[in-house]
Design an enzyme around this catalytic site. Structure first.
Site, PDB file in Angstrom:
ATOM      1  N   ARG A   1       0.238  14.474  11.392  1.00  0.00           N
ATOM      2  CA  ARG A   1       0.951  14.541  10.488  1.00  0.00           C
ATOM      3  C   ARG A   1       1.891  15.714   9.931  1.00  0.00           C
ATOM      4  O   ARG A   1       1.192  15.825   9.062  1.00  0.00           O
ATOM      5  CB  ARG A   1       1.510  13.103   9.690  1.00  0.00           C
ATOM      6  N   PRO A   2       2.245  16.938  10.095  1.00  0.00           N
ATOM      7  CA  PRO A   2       1.911  17.874  10.042  1.00  0.00           C
ATOM      8  C   PRO A   2       3.338  17.844   8.965  1.00  0.00           C
ATOM      9  O   PRO A   2       3.836  16.913   8.196  1.00  0.00           O
ATOM     10  CB  PRO A   2       2.750  18.322  10.323  1.00  0.00           C
ATOM     11  N   VAL A   3       2.115  19.095   7.377  1.00  0.00           N
ATOM     12  CA  VAL A   3       2.989  18.315   5.966  1.00  0.00           C
ATOM     13  C   VAL A   3       3.878  20.375   5.595  1.00  0.00           C
ATOM     14  O   VAL A   3       4.264  20.547   4.807  1.00  0.00           O
ATOM     15  CB  VAL A   3       1.741  19.018   5.317  1.00  0.00           C
ATOM     16  N   ASP A   4       3.937  20.389   7.039  1.00  0.00           N
ATOM     17  CA  ASP A   4       4.846  21.942   7.061  1.00  0.00           C
ATOM     18  C   ASP A   4       6.562  21.602   6.496  1.00  0.00           C
ATOM     19  O   ASP A   4       6.911  22.206   5.556  1.00  0.00           O
ATOM     20  CB  ASP A   4       5.349  22.575   8.209  1.00  0.00           C
ATOM     21  N   GLN A   5       6.900  20.504   6.269  1.00  0.00           N
ATOM     22  CA  GLN A   5       7.574  19.654   5.982  1.00  0.00           C
ATOM     23  C   GLN A   5       7.987  20.452   4.265  1.00  0.00           C
ATOM     24  O   GLN A   5       9.234  20.084   3.410  1.00  0.00           O
ATOM     25  CB  GLN A   5       8.929  18.824   6.394  1.00  0.00           C
TER      26      GLN A   5
ATOM     27  N   ASP B   1       4.840   0.440  12.037  1.00  0.00           N
ATOM     28  CA  ASP B   1       3.368  -0.226  11.663  1.00  0.00           C
ATOM     29  C   ASP B   1       3.294  -1.902  12.181  1.00  0.00           C
ATOM     30  O   ASP B   1       2.284  -2.046  11.826  1.00  0.00           O
ATOM     31  CB  ASP B   1       3.365   0.131  10.316  1.00  0.00           C
TER      32      ASP B   1
ATOM     33  N   ILE C   1       7.106   7.304  17.131  1.00  0.00           N
ATOM     34  CA  ILE C   1       6.463   7.862  16.165  1.00  0.00           C
ATOM     35  C   ILE C   1       5.774   8.507  16.135  1.00  0.00           C
ATOM     36  O   ILE C   1       5.762   9.484  15.373  1.00  0.00           O
ATOM     37  CB  ILE C   1       6.662   6.962  14.856  1.00  0.00           C
TER      38      ILE C   1
ATOM     39  N   ARG D   1      -4.995  10.720   4.021  1.00  0.00           N
ATOM     40  CA  ARG D   1      -3.786  12.369   4.157  1.00  0.00           C
ATOM     41  C   ARG D   1      -2.793  11.618   2.867  1.00  0.00           C
ATOM     42  O   ARG D   1      -2.234  12.695   2.395  1.00  0.00           O
ATOM     43  CB  ARG D   1      -3.278  12.118   5.736  1.00  0.00           C
TER      44      ARG D   1
ATOM     45  N   ARG E   1      -8.473  -0.553   4.215  1.00  0.00           N
ATOM     46  CA  ARG E   1      -7.535   0.388   3.776  1.00  0.00           C
ATOM     47  C   ARG E   1      -5.935  -0.031   3.592  1.00  0.00           C
ATOM     48  O   ARG E   1      -6.055   0.461   2.373  1.00  0.00           O
ATOM     49  CB  ARG E   1      -7.486   1.493   4.675  1.00  0.00           C
TER      50      ARG E   1
ATOM     51  N   CYS F   1      -5.224  13.119  12.124  1.00  0.00           N
ATOM     52  CA  CYS F   1      -4.798  11.321  12.336  1.00  0.00           C
ATOM     53  C   CYS F   1      -5.046  10.996  13.211  1.00  0.00           C
ATOM     54  O   CYS F   1      -4.848  11.376  14.314  1.00  0.00           O
ATOM     55  CB  CYS F   1      -3.607  11.254  12.058  1.00  0.00           C
TER      56      CYS F   1
ATOM     57  N   LYS G   1       0.667  -1.104   0.186  1.00  0.00           N
ATOM     58  CA  LYS G   1      -0.192  -0.389  -0.467  1.00  0.00           C
ATOM     59  C   LYS G   1       0.863   1.249   0.067  1.00  0.00           C
ATOM     60  O   LYS G   1       0.607   2.501  -0.754  1.00  0.00           O
ATOM     61  CB  LYS G   1      -0.584   0.114   1.324  1.00  0.00           C
ATOM     62  N   ASN G   2       1.598   1.180   0.439  1.00  0.00           N
ATOM     63  CA  ASN G   2       3.050   2.706   0.922  1.00  0.00           C
ATOM     64  C   ASN G   2       3.477   2.531  -0.425  1.00  0.00           C
ATOM     65  O   ASN G   2       4.484   3.675   0.024  1.00  0.00           O
ATOM     66  CB  ASN G   2       3.284   2.426   2.245  1.00  0.00           C
TER      67      ASN G   2
END
Length: 416
Positions: free
Chosen positions: A121-125, A304, A326, A92, A396, A116, A22-23
């Site tokens: 899990r911020p998207v600032d990066q 995971d 994590i 996400r 999922r 989540c 999936k990932n």
């Protein structure tokens, strides 16, 4: 809402075929946005998240034809450069369209992901990296709006290791002008799989598999064929299920070379493992031994797999310590496992697990994807009947898990 009804106590025996990861599949689908040519994919898993991503890409104008586990994608008629909130809030990973769209079309409008269950899990990066590459980014009305006539190569050092951040910036850099260096890059096998596809499409990438990726931008990418790597998390999940039930199962289409830490912990727990290039056999003849571990980025112990190994520890001989580094909310399965008779106490980011002689079936509720899998493992090992609610989480990320488990002797059925 579907549920799983499991009668525990059966030893598992036979063969299971592992699906594509999936990932790896999700960013690979987004990579098709980078070219007008045809991208042909094999070993694509049948998952709710994959279906959601395909729905989003089709809304943008990407053409997608599917036949079993094969997909043909073509990006020559993309006319909508937006990922709406309705789509992003359910998955996400939709943020992964941001880099490819800006790189190829010079613009993108992507909804900010919502919360989540397992933590922020911020998207600032992602934003920081694209800004360093020359994109003008504004955030308004809950959307990231990015514009750039042409992205420019630069050196990006992320504040933290981020898998989707690395993937987004890697895809963007393939069409940027000049050289881009991504420092502190994620090393996960799924990132490597994406990079290998991009190279097949004509990208110039050095350092694949390391924490320093060097990308020489090209004017355009072309079509390619690629098979998605086997899902290492599905593989390890089934290994834990067999170990918990004292079974003997061969997993086909499995990659053992990207599972070193998990396999070491299974051996420590008493499992007998033998393997070849694309298969692994797990045998368990005795009660598992308790194993302690600490989650960290690849090649360390994967977050995971934390919940699934905790399920194994619940019935193990002895006590163990499980430390999660994590995600801050990734112990939500603990209270459900304790409902089955487990003895788990949480202290901050560490769970102390004292193995018990047996678990007893009860109604439980899944809270996230991997928590769902851990409850399945616990239920398979428990005495009596367990009813797991909210298994849409499971769909999922696991390709027909109950079908695969039934084929090796599990008493498990989906209730509509």
């Amino acid at each position: 809402m579907d549920k799983l009804l499991i009668q525990g106590g059966n030893r598992l025996g036979g063969e299971i075929t592992i699906s594509g990861a999936k990932n790896a599949a999700l960013p690979i689908l987004c990579a098709a946005l980078l070219t007008a040519d045809s991208v042909q994919l094999a070993n694509v898993p049948h998952l709710h998240d994959v279906a959601t991503m395909l729905k989003l890409l089709r809304q943008m104008g990407l053409r997608a034809e599917q036949e079993n586990d094969r997909l043909t994608l073509r990006g020559d008629s993309i006319d909508k450069l937006e990922a709406p909130y309705e789509m992003v809030k359910t998955m996400r990973a939709s943020i992964l369209v941001l880099g490819p769209l800006v790189a190829r079309f010079g613009e993108a409008r992507v909804s900010l992901p919502g919360g989540c269950a397992i933590g922020s899990r911020p998207v600032d990066q992602h934003i920081k990296g694209l800004q360093a590459m020359g994109a003008e980014i504004t955030i308004e009305a809950g959307y990231i709006h990015a514009k750039a006539k042409k992205l420019r190569g630069t050196r990006v050092v992320t504040d933290m290791i981020t898998v989707t951040g690395t993937e987004n910036l890697l895809m963007a850099a393939t069409l940027a002008e000049g050289e881009t260096v991504l420092e502190n890059a994620a090393r996960e096998p799924e990132v490597t799989d994406l990079a290998n596809l991009l190279v097949a499409m004509g990208a110039r990438i050095d350092g694949i598999g390391s924490d320093r990726l060097v990308i020489q931008g090209v004017d355009q990418l072309h079509g390619a064929s690629h098979a998605v790597i086997a899902d290492r998390i599905e593989t390890a999940t089934f290994l834990c299920a067999v170990a918990a039930t004292g079974g003997d199962v061969v997993l086909r289409n499995a990659r053992t070379d990207i599972l070193d830490v998990a396999l070491d912990k299974l051996r420590e727990a008493g499992a007998i493992l033998t393997s070849g290039t694309d298969w692994i056999r797990v045998q368990m003849a005795a009660r598992p031994k308790a194993v302690s571990f600490r989650t960290t980025e690849y090649p360390g112990f994967p977050t995971d797999m934390q919940a699934q190994f905790m399920a194994l520890n619940c019935i193990a001989d002895g006590g163990s310590r499980v430390t999660e580094t994590i995600f801050e909310n990734r112990f939500m399965h603990v209270q459900e496992m304790n409902r089955l008779g487990a003895a788990i106490v949480i202290d901050g980011h560490t769970a102390m697990v004292q193995g018990v002689d047996r678990l007893v079936g009860a109604p439980v509720m899944a809270t996230d994807l991997r928590a769902s899998a851990s409850l399945v493992i616990a239920a398979l090992a428990a005495h009596g009947e367990t009813l797991i609610d909210r298994i849409y989480h499971l769909d999922r990320g696991y390709d027909r898990m109950e079908v695969k488990l039934s084929a090796v002797g599990a008493n498990i059925q989906r209730i509509k």
